[in-house]
Design a protein around this motif. Structure first.
Motif, mmCIF file in Angstrom:
data_model
loop_
_atom_site.group_PDB
_atom_site.id
_atom_site.type_symbol
_atom_site.label_atom_id
_atom_site.label_comp_id
_atom_site.label_asym_id
_atom_site.label_seq_id
_atom_site.Cartn_x
_atom_site.Cartn_y
_atom_site.Cartn_z
ATOM 1 N N SER A 402 14.215 21.557 29.850
ATOM 2 C CA SER A 402 12.968 21.845 30.546
ATOM 3 C C SER A 402 12.989 23.268 31.088
ATOM 4 O O SER A 402 13.991 23.702 31.683
ATOM 5 N N ASP A 403 11.896 23.998 30.858
ATOM 6 C CA ASP A 403 11.727 25.373 31.343
ATOM 7 C C ASP A 403 12.719 26.371 30.730
ATOM 8 O O ASP A 403 12.788 27.520 31.167
ATOM 9 N N ALA A 404 13.497 25.957 29.731
ATOM 10 C CA ALA A 404 14.430 26.885 29.080
ATOM 11 C C ALA A 404 13.672 27.854 28.180
ATOM 12 O O ALA A 404 12.624 27.525 27.624
ATOM 13 N N ASN A 405 14.215 29.056 28.035
ATOM 14 C CA ASN A 405 13.615 30.073 27.171
ATOM 15 C C ASN A 405 14.450 30.193 25.904
ATOM 16 O O ASN A 405 15.550 30.726 25.919
ATOM 17 N N LEU A 406 13.904 29.678 24.783
ATOM 18 C CA LEU A 406 14.594 29.694 23.495
ATOM 19 C C LEU A 406 13.937 30.666 22.525
ATOM 20 O O LEU A 406 14.134 30.569 21.314
ATOM 21 N N ASP A 407 13.192 31.611 23.053
ATOM 22 C CA ASP A 407 12.498 32.569 22.201
ATOM 23 C C ASP A 407 13.505 33.316 21.327
ATOM 24 O O ASP A 407 14.529 33.808 21.804
ATOM 25 N N SER A 408 13.227 33.386 20.028
ATOM 26 C CA SER A 408 14.049 34.106 19.050
ATOM 27 C C SER A 408 15.415 33.472 18.821
ATOM 28 O O SER A 408 16.245 34.060 18.133
ATOM 29 N N ALA A 409 15.682 32.301 19.368
ATOM 30 C CA ALA A 409 16.958 31.627 19.101
ATOM 31 C C ALA A 409 16.963 31.125 17.658
ATOM 32 O O ALA A 409 15.943 30.712 17.123
ATOM 33 N N ASP A 410 18.146 31.171 17.028
ATOM 34 C CA ASP A 410 18.305 30.645 15.669
ATOM 35 C C ASP A 410 18.810 29.216 15.794
ATOM 36 O O ASP A 410 19.968 28.979 16.128
ATOM 37 N N MET A 411 17.922 28.241 15.529
ATOM 38 C CA MET A 411 18.235 26.826 15.737
ATOM 39 C C MET A 411 18.263 26.053 14.432
ATOM 40 O O MET A 411 17.977 24.863 14.389
ATOM 41 N N ASP A 412 18.678 26.719 13.361
ATOM 42 C CA ASP A 412 18.736 26.069 12.064
ATOM 43 C C ASP A 412 19.720 24.893 12.110
ATOM 44 O O ASP A 412 20.907 25.068 12.352
ATOM 45 N N GLY A 413 19.215 23.678 11.885
ATOM 46 C CA GLY A 413 20.068 22.497 11.873
ATOM 47 C C GLY A 413 20.442 21.974 13.244
ATOM 48 O O GLY A 413 21.262 21.059 13.345
ATOM 49 N N ALA A 414 19.858 22.516 14.323
ATOM 50 C CA ALA A 414 20.168 22.005 15.663
ATOM 51 C C ALA A 414 19.611 20.596 15.822
ATOM 52 O O ALA A 414 18.543 20.278 15.304
ATOM 53 N N ASP A 415 20.342 19.740 16.525
ATOM 54 C CA ASP A 415 19.937 18.347 16.735
ATOM 55 C C ASP A 415 19.384 18.195 18.147
ATOM 56 O O ASP A 415 20.122 18.276 19.123
ATOM 57 N N ARG A 423 7.811 22.277 29.010
ATOM 58 C CA ARG A 423 7.591 23.678 29.390
ATOM 59 C C ARG A 423 8.630 24.636 28.802
ATOM 60 O O ARG A 423 8.721 25.793 29.207
ATOM 61 N N ALA A 424 9.423 24.166 27.853
ATOM 62 C CA ALA A 424 10.397 25.051 27.214
ATOM 63 C C ALA A 424 9.693 25.990 26.249
ATOM 64 O O ALA A 424 8.719 25.610 25.590
ATOM 65 N N MET A 425 10.176 27.233 26.167
ATOM 66 C CA MET A 425 9.642 28.197 25.206
ATOM 67 C C MET A 425 10.507 28.126 23.961
ATOM 68 O O MET A 425 11.649 28.561 23.955
ATOM 69 N N LEU A 426 9.935 27.569 22.884
ATOM 70 C CA LEU A 426 10.704 27.337 21.659
ATOM 71 C C LEU A 426 10.531 28.489 20.690
ATOM 72 O O LEU A 426 9.553 29.232 20.746
ATOM 73 N N PRO A 427 11.502 28.669 19.762
ATOM 74 C CA PRO A 427 11.362 29.722 18.748
ATOM 75 C C PRO A 427 10.197 29.422 17.822
ATOM 76 O O PRO A 427 9.707 28.283 17.751
ATOM 77 N N GLY A 428 9.762 30.454 17.083
ATOM 78 C CA GLY A 428 8.594 30.317 16.217
ATOM 79 C C GLY A 428 8.729 29.214 15.190
ATOM 80 O O GLY A 428 7.788 28.452 14.946
ATOM 81 N N ARG A 429 9.899 29.075 14.581
ATOM 82 C CA ARG A 429 10.107 28.034 13.597
ATOM 83 C C ARG A 429 10.674 26.801 14.276
ATOM 84 O O ARG A 429 11.734 26.855 14.873
ATOM 85 N N PRO A 430 9.951 25.674 14.246
ATOM 86 C CA PRO A 430 10.450 24.505 14.964
ATOM 87 C C PRO A 430 11.761 24.002 14.422
ATOM 88 O O PRO A 430 11.958 23.936 13.224
ATOM 89 N N PRO A 431 12.706 23.670 15.315
ATOM 90 C CA PRO A 431 14.000 23.150 14.875
ATOM 91 C C PRO A 431 13.909 21.716 14.406
ATOM 92 O O PRO A 431 12.943 21.023 14.695
ATOM 93 N N ARG A 432 14.929 21.278 13.687
ATOM 94 C CA ARG A 432 15.009 19.896 13.238
ATOM 95 C C ARG A 432 15.288 19.008 14.435
ATOM 96 O O ARG A 432 16.113 19.311 15.274
ATOM 97 N N ARG A 433 14.628 17.875 14.486
ATOM 98 C CA ARG A 433 14.770 16.983 15.627
ATOM 99 C C ARG A 433 15.537 15.734 15.271
ATOM 100 O O ARG A 433 15.086 14.628 15.483
ATOM 101 N N GLY A 434 16.733 15.967 14.694
ATOM 102 C CA GLY A 434 17.651 14.869 14.426
ATOM 103 C C GLY A 434 17.015 13.707 13.768
ATOM 104 O O GLY A 434 17.151 12.589 14.163
#
Length: 434
Positions: A402-415, A423-434
């Protein structure tokens, strides 16, 4: 035959028979036979393709997707591999002499015993439409006329472009055991956690390279340049450094160089963990300066490190289960493979940190004798600053983001199964949700 013209939104796709024809004509071109033509596979999607043992000397592969491909024993001498994607590819024993690999994505690729003598691994950028921005030479005018730069994850990791205005070549976690990199230009390259053991780096230029966590044990380093390189946590056993340029490199601070109080606290804490609290005592390192510290494989589970400075620290393989790192500074820290199950990282700064394959899932709660209670404690990353962090394959099951800033993070394959993302700021490409 698919088009090979490079437009802003197109990628070339090849059927097996079409690829076979391109390779056959290239083979004839190499031999000077009629009907031959140099292979132009620029921007081609060849993910997982088997090109092993092929003669692809001089082929044009600018921006091609060859992730998880097989190129073992392939002759790529003089090929144009500018901006190529070779992540997780097998390039062992390949010939890459004098190849242009600027801006390439080579994360976790296997280059064991490959010949990269004289290869160019500096930064580079593919402009919209696949134009190679080389910064000099015949393509420079095209680069200047392009409207915007294509920014990849590696540029975000370093908070923007390199001094040359390009994307740094990504060799994170690459296997280069026994590879010949003599006279190669690796200035500005990212070699974090790469295995260069036994590699030949004579005359290579690693100025400004990021080598934290890399293994250079037994490497040949005659005349190698490490000016201003990040070498926090770099292993260099059995290396002759007498003729290297390494004086201005950023090096690790070993634990034994720190104050006796810090050394004692870590020693007593590990005793406390091993004895289930019967000996030693829990470490209280709140606000401690551990920047650039070599803490690889350390066990600081359940320790208190609130507000500690761990920027650029080497923490690969560290055990930090249920550790309190709230408000800590972990900017640029190398945490690859660490276990932070149930850790408290609320409002911590993790910009540009390497969290590849880090465990940030729930921790099992045990009783005083070490037996499981059946209950668990979720990791807390509320309000954490994770901009530009590498979170490839990271476990974030049930984590509080919650409220974390993940802008520009590389989350390829993150679960992210069960994670809280309010309210989290997610990177442009949505990560995989397990």
């Amino acid at each position: 035959m698919p088009t090979t013209s490079l437009t802003a939104s197109t990628v070339s796709f090849f059927r097996p028979d079409q690829l076979a024809e391109v390779l056959d004509r290239h083979a004839r071109w190499i031999k000077g036979q009629p009907g031959g033509a140099r292979a132009n596979l620029a921007m081609a999607d060849l993910e997982g393709a088997d090109l092993s043992q092929r003669d692809l000397r001089g082929a044009r592969l600018v921006g091609a997707r060859l992730a998880r491909g097989r190129l073992n024993g392939t002759n790529l001498a003089g090929a144009d591999l500018f901006g190529v994607d070779l992540r997780d590819a097998d390039i062992s024993r390949a010939n890459l002499m004098q190849t242009d690999l600027r801006g390439a994505r080579l994360r976790a690729a296997d280059f064991s015993n490959a010949n990269l003598k004289g290869a160019d691994l500096r930064a580079g950028t593919l402009e919209p439409g696949g134009t190679a921005r080389r910064g000099a030479g015949p393509d420079a005018q095209d680069a200047e006329s392009a409207r915007q730069i294509h920014k990849a994850a590696l540029a975000r990791l370093q908070n923007g472009l390199t001094a040359e205005g390009g994307i740094p070549t990504d060799l994170t976690g690459a296997v280069l055991r026994g590879a010949n990199l003599a006279d190669a230009d690796l200035s500005g390259a990212v070699l974090q956690n790469a295995d260069l053991s036994g590699a030949v780096l004579n005359g290579a230029d690693l100025t400004g390279a990021r080598l934290n966590g890399a293994n250079l044990s037994g490497a040949a380093l005659d005349g190698t340049r490490f000016d201003k390189a990040d070498m926090v946590g770099t292993r260099m056993a059995d290396c002759d450094l007498s003729s290297t340029r390494i004086a201005t490199a950023q090096m690790t601070r070993p634990i034994d160089s720190m104050g006796s109080e810090i050394q004692r606290a870590i020693f007593d804490h590990e005793r406390w963990i091993d004895s289930f609290g019967q000996r030693g005592q829990r470490a209280d390192l709140d606000g401690t300066d551990l920047s650039r510290a070599d803490l690889r494989n350390v066990n600081l589970s359940a320790a208190s490190l609130r507000g500690a400075n761990l920027s650029a620290a080497a923490l690969t393989g560290a055990r930090l289960m249920m550790t309190d790192l709230s408000g800590a500074n972990l900017e640029g820290a190398n945490l690859m493979g660490a276990d932070l199950s149930g850790a408290n990282l609320s409002y911590a700064v993790l910009t540009g940190a390497d969290l590849t394959r880090v465990r940030l899932g729930p921790a099992a709660i045990k009783d005083p004798s070490g037996r499981p209670t059946g209950r668990s404690w979720a990791a807390n990353l509320m309000g954490a600053d994770l901009r530009g962090a590498l979170m490839v394959g990271t476990c974030l099951v049930q984590a509080n983001l919650s409220d974390a800033n993940l802008d520009s993070a590389d989350m390829d394959g993150a679960d992210l199964a069960g994670a809280k993302l309010q309210r989290a700021m997610l990177p442009g490409r949505p990560p995989r949700r397990g």
